[in-house]
Design a protein around this motif. Structure first.
Motif, PDB file in Angstrom:
ATOM      1  N   ARG A  38       0.830  -1.198   0.000  1.00 17.53           N
ATOM      2  CA  ARG A  38       0.000   0.000   0.000  1.00 17.53           C
ATOM      3  C   ARG A  38       0.864   1.246   0.000  1.00 17.53           C
ATOM      4  O   ARG A  38       2.005   1.233   0.456  1.00 17.53           O
ATOM      5  N   THR A  90      -5.812   4.023   5.285  1.00 20.65           N
ATOM      6  CA  THR A  90      -6.162   4.676   4.035  1.00 20.65           C
ATOM      7  C   THR A  90      -4.949   4.729   3.111  1.00 20.65           C
ATOM      8  O   THR A  90      -3.888   5.227   3.485  1.00 20.65           O
ATOM      9  N   VAL A  92      -3.688   3.533  -1.341  1.00 18.99           N
ATOM     10  CA  VAL A  92      -3.918   2.723  -2.536  1.00 18.99           C
ATOM     11  C   VAL A  92      -3.236   1.379  -2.285  1.00 18.99           C
ATOM     12  O   VAL A  92      -2.052   1.333  -1.931  1.00 18.99           O
ATOM     13  N   GLN A 114      -8.218   1.856  -4.355  1.00 15.46           N
ATOM     14  CA  GLN A 114      -8.207   2.826  -3.273  1.00 15.46           C
ATOM     15  C   GLN A 114      -9.020   2.319  -2.089  1.00 15.46           C
ATOM     16  O   GLN A 114     -10.164   1.863  -2.246  1.00 15.46           O
ATOM     17  N   THR A 116     -10.274   3.875   1.540  1.00 17.31           N
ATOM     18  CA  THR A 116     -10.383   5.078   2.354  1.00 17.31           C
ATOM     19  C   THR A 116     -11.184   4.759   3.605  1.00 17.31           C
ATOM     20  O   THR A 116     -12.294   4.230   3.525  1.00 17.31           O
TER      21      THR A 116
END
Length: 119
Positions: A38, A90, A92, A114, A116
């Motif tokens: 990530r 949070t 990507v 993504q 979030t």
């Protein structure tokens, strides 16, 4: 041509869960290692979890006990079950495969999905 495609990202509230999936096309052999990485805004990409051909799992300390990586039934499919999500999760999320095919070292990345976490 090998392609990795991630899915399952979205917007959730703290404490909720998401399951990410990564599906591979164009490969006829099992990857040695598949994993999730990530990258949050302004930060370096980091390893989240990996799983080997022999199902050995490795997790970053920040997600241990909350996230679970697993291989799917289809060849070179990998999932990431994320529970107890926090705002700091949070980012990507990218799927990666790596290993050796004979003497040839390979590494493939997906485009990312993504995630979030916000209230």
């Amino acid at each position: 041509q090998v392609q990795l495609v991630e899915s399952g990202g979205g917007l959730v509230q703290p404490g909720e869960s998401l399951k990410l999936s990564c599906v591979t096309s164009g490969s006829k052999f099992m990857f040695d290692v598949m994993g999730w990485y990530r990258q949050a805004p302004g930060k370096e990409r980091e390893m989240v979890a990996t799983i080997t051909r022999g199902a050995n799992r490795n997790y970053s300390d920040s997600v241990r006990d909350r996230f679970t990586i697993s291989r799917g039934n289809a060849l070179n499919t990998v999932h990431l079950q994320m529970n107890g999500l926090k705002a700091e999760d949070t980012a990507v999320y990218f799927c990666k495969s790596s290993g050796y095919y004979g003497k040839y070292e390979y590494e493939y990345w997906g485009q990312g999905t993504q995630v979030t976490v916000a209230s």
